[in-house]
Design an enzyme around this catalytic site. Structure first.
Site, PDB file in Angstrom:
ATOM      1  CG  ASP A 128      36.953  34.683  34.988  1.00  0.00           C
ATOM      2  OD1 ASP A 128      36.883  35.712  35.706  1.00  0.00           O
ATOM      3  OD2 ASP A 128      37.756  33.748  35.006  1.00  0.00           O
ATOM      4  CD  GLU A 290      42.264  41.026  36.939  1.00  0.00           C
ATOM      5  OE1 GLU A 290      43.189  40.594  36.889  1.00  0.00           O
ATOM      6  OE2 GLU A 290      41.359  40.148  37.680  1.00  0.00           O
TER       7      GLU A 290
END
Length: 600
Positions: A128, A290
């Site tokens: 991430d 997302e």
């Protein structure tokens, strides 16, 4: 690329044999009638890998120029034909066939071997990624889950070489309160870093246990310095994950959250929510949208999403609008980054954020995964980098939509990285918090842990220090000693994933042992009598794929084959998408010391 099956094995083996022999005519004939040129062997080697080893430049040129095989395409061990050519050229010297092949590959790729970089740029558990540039310096943050210190901040000058310079969450008391009760895999998810008006702001989802009254909360903290210290965090009880902050040109600030891209206005310091989240784009694929990020460029608001779930088929998509609140139009080139080849070494490419260089070029950092046997992702999700190209109609595409690169030209000439000073715990991390009254990390690399009589399966256990496992083949060796008269009650090395799966290699009383723990039980154990003596004991673990071999004082003790528990896929329980760790532990009550002897 495709891996050959039994039906095509004979043709494939014939083609690989011909390429290895440097037989151009035979390879041309097979290419005309019986052989799919994209076929790879079981280790991911392409026909070009074999041709380079065969040493026939004409064959290499035929495979690249006519057949379109890529010299920078990697096998499962991340070895490219360009790598093989370079190694052979070094061995055979200037003027050799190998040197000519390397020169041709450099010409074909557009960069020489010394000026390239390799993906992943951050190996081991660095998922991430979020990035920001300030001047000539780049700063990146990654998820840290329940590990403390939390949310590492890394710095680079060339986008390739990174050094951890600090942590956003470095307060052990705060961590004990907020991370202490959490199950493995919860904690800090998908942080974002931004810079505005002299402030570095980091936000992240603080994911709580499923029995919490609000399981998804948003953490915000900021600092004048990228390495910290960061101020007292604010936690917003707003549902959603993967927050990012966008500062618009009019001075207003916003936070984005999934699902899709939902946006709400916040105060500049991130401490107040000024509106409720509003959906502005649900994505192109619409499966698990997302990781939203907003970039404003040339009068357009570009909204980037991670879609398709975090496994195989993960991707980056984008849409744009002239107004922040939309409506957004899908990019006609979506997905702008994904891995289309199921046999490739780098998979699950998504969750990216763009950044510009001072000269106006653009790059994307994004997460990826590597698998053993196309199944076991023990390293967790890692960080990749690829260039963004802007189309004539103003859309960003990553690496020309070819998927992740394995080797590419370095973005910037310098590889200078300013070394961090005073990094907390010298880069070691621990689940949930570190008790400085029990754990000491010295500048010379020596470690001391006073145990607290808790096993590693106890979430309250803090008597271990670990680092990320950076590759599938990895060796770590430590010298360990027990000052005082209590000896080794239960201490040694650990291969650690979370409180549900780990391996201990240690000494307890007069016993040397290795044991593997999976989901509430020790499932296998090897032990033998051992008298430590008065000097240090050298413990070493050699990791080769799924096999782990254990050594004491340079003598082999045992091997555990097929260790699949120390990875995300090794157990279906809770949230398992972190990564394998290696380190030291002390489950007794006495003091134990270690010094890292080797780690490669």
């Amino acid at each position: 690329m495709i891996t050959y099956t039994s039906a095509t094995r004979q043709n494939a083996e014939e083609a690989f044999e011909a390429a290895l022999a440097g037989d151009l005519k035979r390879v041309q004939k097979l290419a005309d009638y019986t052989f799919h040129m994209e076929t790879c062997d079981e280790e991911g080697n392409s026909l070009l890998h074999y041709a380079v080893r065969g040493g026939n430049l004409k064959l290499v040129r035929f495979l690249t120029e006519v057949c379109g095989l890529d010299p920078s395409w990697a096998n499962k061990a991340l070895v490219t034909p360009f790598d093989l050519a370079h190694r052979q050229a070094e061995a055979e010297g200037p003027g050799s066939n190998a040197a000519e092949i390397e020169a041709w590959m450099a010409l074909w790729c557009g960069f020489d071997y010394e000026s390239c970089y390799r993906n992943p740029i951050l190996r081991g558990m660095y998922p991430d990624p979020s990035i920001v540039r300030v001047g000539e310096d780049y700063y990146m943050v990654n998820s840290s889950f329940v590990f403390f210190p939390g949310i590492p901040v890394s710095r680079s000058r060339d986008l390739v070489h990174w050094e951890t310079i600090g942590y956003v969450m470095a307060d052990p008391c705060w961590a004990k309160e907020h991370l202490g009760p959490l199950e493995g895999g919860r904690g800090f998810w998908a942080p974002d870093i931004s810079y505005h008006n002299g402030w570095f702001t980091v936000c992240a989802t603080l994911r709580l246990n499923d029995d919490a009254d609000c399981i998804q909360t948003q953490f915000v903290s900021r600092s004048r310095r990228p390495e910290g210290p960061y101020g007292e965090p604010v936690i917003h009880r707003v549902a959603g994950i993967d927050p990012s902050i966008f500062h618009d040109e009019d001075g207003r600030s916003y936070m984005l959250l999934n699902r899709g891209a939902r946006i709400m206005e916040i105060s500049e310091d991130g401490k107040e929510c000024l509106s409720k989240p509003q959906l502005i784009w649900y994505g192109w694929d619409k499966h698990g949208p997302e990781g939203p990020h907003i970039l404003k460029k040339d009068g357009w608001y570009y909204c980037f999403l991670a879609e398709g779930g975090t496994g195989m088929g993960h991707k980056i998509t984008v849409a744009r609008s002239r107004q922040l609140m939309g409506p957004y139009e899908d990019c006609p080139y979506n997905p702008i980054m994904t891995q289309k080849d199921p046999a490739a070494a780098i998979q699950c490419c998504g969750h990216g954020k763009p950044v510009s260089t001072p000269d106006g070029r653009w790059y994307m950092v994004y997460l990826c995964s590597r698998y053993l046997e196309n199944k076991w992702g023990m390293l967790g999700r890692e960080t990749c980098l690829d260039e963004i190209n802007w189309t004539a109609d103003g859309w960003p595409v990553v690496n020309q939509r070819k998927g992740p690169s394995y080797m590419a030209k370095r973005p910037l000439g310098t590889s200078y990285v300013q070394k961090a000073s005073g990094l907390p715990y010298n880069g070691w991390i621990c689940p949930r918090t570190i008790d400085s009254s029990r754990i000491t990390v010295f500048e010379d690399g020596c470690l001391q842990i006073r145990g607290e009589a808790m096993d590693l399966n106890d979430r309250a256990c803090g008597s271990l220090l670990v680092k990320r496992q950076p590759d599938f083949n990895f060796t770590c060796e430590y010298e360990m000693w027990a000052p005082g008269k209590d000896g080794y009650q239960d201490a040694g090395l650990t291969l650690y994933y979370d409180e549900n799966t780990y391996i201990k290699f240690g000494i307890k009383g007069g016993c040397l042992f290795v044991e593997e723990y999976v989901d509430n039980a020790y499932i296998r154990r090897q032990e033998g009598k051992f008298v430590p003596g008065t000097g240090p004991v050298f413990l070493k673990i050699v990791t080769e794929g799924l096999n782990r071999t254990f050594y004491v004082n340079q003598e082999k003790f045992c091997t555990f084959e097929g260790v699949t528990s120390i990875c995300s896929e090794g157990l279906k329980k809770g949230k398992r998408f972190t990564g394998a760790m290696t380190g030291v532990y002390n489950n007794g009550t006495n003091l134990i010391c270690w010094r890292q002897h080797r780690s490669i």
